[in-house]
Design a protein around this motif. Structure first.
Motif, mmCIF file in Angstrom:
data_model
loop_
_atom_site.group_PDB
_atom_site.id
_atom_site.type_symbol
_atom_site.label_atom_id
_atom_site.label_comp_id
_atom_site.label_asym_id
_atom_site.label_seq_id
_atom_site.Cartn_x
_atom_site.Cartn_y
_atom_site.Cartn_z
ATOM 1 N N ARG A 6 0.962 -1.161 -0.022
ATOM 2 C CA ARG A 6 -0.035 -0.131 0.045
ATOM 3 C C ARG A 6 0.965 1.323 -0.133
ATOM 4 N NH1 ARG A 6 -5.377 0.301 -0.624
ATOM 5 N NH2 ARG A 6 -5.605 1.916 1.183
ATOM 6 N N THR A 7 0.399 2.299 -0.605
ATOM 7 C CA THR A 7 1.045 3.529 -0.702
ATOM 8 C C THR A 7 1.244 4.190 0.761
ATOM 9 O OG1 THR A 7 -0.087 4.058 -2.699
ATOM 10 C CG2 THR A 7 1.120 5.729 -1.707
ATOM 11 N N ASP A 8 0.276 3.961 1.607
ATOM 12 C CA ASP A 8 0.291 4.457 2.707
ATOM 13 C C ASP A 8 0.998 3.641 3.850
ATOM 14 O OD1 ASP A 8 -1.595 2.728 2.940
ATOM 15 O OD2 ASP A 8 -3.195 4.052 3.551
ATOM 16 N N ASP A 9 1.436 2.469 3.378
ATOM 17 C CA ASP A 9 2.560 1.809 4.279
ATOM 18 C C ASP A 9 3.955 2.416 4.452
ATOM 19 O OD1 ASP A 9 0.596 -0.054 4.751
ATOM 20 O OD2 ASP A 9 1.013 -1.520 3.126
ATOM 21 N N VAL A 10 4.273 3.271 3.612
ATOM 22 C CA VAL A 10 5.576 3.750 3.420
ATOM 23 C C VAL A 10 5.706 5.142 4.454
ATOM 24 C CG1 VAL A 10 7.514 4.917 1.752
ATOM 25 C CG2 VAL A 10 5.732 3.173 0.902
ATOM 26 N N LEU A 11 6.823 4.869 4.906
ATOM 27 C CA LEU A 11 7.130 6.032 5.896
ATOM 28 C C LEU A 11 7.903 7.167 5.243
ATOM 29 C CD1 LEU A 11 6.805 7.252 8.829
ATOM 30 C CD2 LEU A 11 8.761 6.133 9.341
ATOM 31 N N VAL A 12 7.464 8.112 4.887
ATOM 32 C CA VAL A 12 8.175 9.128 3.912
ATOM 33 C C VAL A 12 8.973 10.254 4.892
ATOM 34 C CG1 VAL A 12 7.665 10.930 1.953
ATOM 35 C CG2 VAL A 12 5.966 9.022 2.557
ATOM 36 N N THR A 13 10.205 9.738 5.144
ATOM 37 C CA THR A 13 10.948 10.424 6.219
ATOM 38 C C THR A 13 11.699 11.646 5.474
ATOM 39 O OG1 THR A 13 12.866 8.926 5.603
ATOM 40 C CG2 THR A 13 11.433 8.237 7.482
ATOM 41 N N TRP A 14 11.678 11.537 3.891
ATOM 42 C CA TRP A 14 12.640 12.428 3.417
ATOM 43 C C TRP A 14 11.697 13.881 3.256
ATOM 44 C CZ3 TRP A 14 11.271 7.687 1.536
ATOM 45 C CH2 TRP A 14 10.246 7.702 0.457
ATOM 46 N N ARG A 15 10.618 13.688 3.186
ATOM 47 C CA ARG A 15 9.792 15.206 3.441
ATOM 48 C C ARG A 15 9.813 15.647 4.665
ATOM 49 N NH1 ARG A 15 4.657 15.457 -0.734
ATOM 50 N NH2 ARG A 15 4.608 17.647 0.376
ATOM 51 N N LYS A 16 9.996 17.023 4.857
ATOM 52 C CA LYS A 16 10.229 17.843 6.137
ATOM 53 C C LYS A 16 9.177 18.624 6.105
ATOM 54 C CE LYS A 16 14.023 15.500 6.292
ATOM 55 N NZ LYS A 16 14.114 14.140 7.203
#
Length: 334
Positions: free
Chosen positions: A322-332
């Motif tokens: 799922r798209t929302d399974d990813v932890l998007v740490t690079w966006r601040k």
């Protein structure tokens, strides 16, 4: 270097840390008209051509393997056998070249590619492809899904109808529907199924195929009329749930990504709606909308710079990632 092979396209791309695309070759497994592509045969196609594409990507970028920081591959979502066929190559090259591996979510790859190519900062994202249909917005380190298809994806719906009327798969069924739809002159009412923030496409697919079987030979409509009507109805549904998401998120801009996103008529309809809300539409052509290696490479390098790598045992594939399974740490932001 990014490796993509989740469906009938196999691609390898090289990008810089800043998002400059150094090379982005790909090849498509094309089957005869009236047929789809099966996992086993698609995986075999990918195995046969991928090493040549790797060499082409290196040559076009003007680099050597020693210049690479990491190897990024599509972990999912997608078709199991094609995904694994590409992952095996990445594991092999990782050991030969001694490079770390970064697994990438296919959907996040599309989003980040669209953002860097278009310069979109924080848009609502309409992700439309053969296997996925989602309306997405970023919040608190995840790409949140606000609406999606509850059955089949828009690209799958169009592909199935193209097979019904015998359209070629070269370069793609959806592209050929788009061209034929331009000749349509008669709009045929079709099921319009929006359920809250979600849409359903199995009903309109069944209806359109039934109309093709009974009305074309009877002279009541043409294949072009049906393609035109199918596009107009589905795209109106997509515009509706995208606008509803914009209202919910208090956002004005929209980014369209995924293979169906290069459909000019979809872009036209979305641009009208976004313009009425005082926003801007971001969209690209088939170089970046259609599955490619550069999108995996760029999303991968963003994760790599955050320290996200995988051990060899962790380089698995997940068909339903799922798209929302990813932890998007690079966006601040936010």
């Amino acid at each position: 270097m990014g490796f993509e092979g989740s469906a009938n396209k196999v691609a390898v791309g090289v990008v810089s840390h800043t998002g400059d695309i150094l090379s982005n070759p790909r090849k498509t497994y094309i089957t005869p008209p009236g047929t789809g592509f099966l996992p086993r045969e698609t995986a075999e196609h990918h195995r046969q051509v991928i090493l040549d594409i790797v060499q082409q990507a290196l040559d076009e970028a003007g680099i050597a393997p020693s210049d690479l920081d990491c190897l990024c591959y599509t972990k999912g979502p997608g078709m199991g056998a094609p995904l694994v066929s590409v992952a095996v190559v990445v594991r092999m090259l990782s050991q030969i070249w001694k490079k770390p591996i970064v697994p990438v979510n296919h959907c996040v790859g599309h989003i980040e590619m669209g953002r860097v190519v278009c310069g979109a900062m924080d848009p609502v994202v309409l992700y439309v492809s053969g296997g996925n249909t989602q309306v997405i917005a970023y919040n608190e380190r995840r790409y949140r899904i606000f609406g999606e298809t509850i059955d089949i994806a828009v690209g799958n719906c169009l592909d199935r109808f193209a097979r019904e009327i015998g359209l070629s798969n070269d370069p793609s069924p959806g592209y050929n529907i788009e061209q034929l739809a331009k000749k349509g002159t008669k709009y045929i009412d079709m099921p319009y199924t929006v359920k809250g923030m979600d849409i359903s496409l199995s009903g309109i697919e069944t209806f359109a195929k039934s109309e093709a079987r009974t009305k074309i030979d009877a002279g009541e409509c043409t294949a072009a009329d049906l393609c035109y009507s199918l596009q107009e109805t589905i795209f109106a549904m997509l515009v509706e749930i995208t606008e509803r998401t914009m209202a919910h998120c208090n956002a004005n801009d929209v980014l369209i990504v995924g293979g169906v996103g290069c459909n000019v008529r979809l872009q036209e309809m979305m641009r009208v709606m976004v313009g009425e809300r005082g926003g801007k539409l971001y969209a690209t052509d088939d170089r970046y909308c259609i599955d490619n290696g550069a999108m995996i490479a760029y999303a991968g390098i963003l994760a790599f710079m955050e320290g996200q790598t995988a051990t060899m045992a962790e380089t698995i594939c997940t068909q339903r990632y799922r798209t929302d399974d990813v932890l998007v740490t690079w966006r601040k932001d936010k």
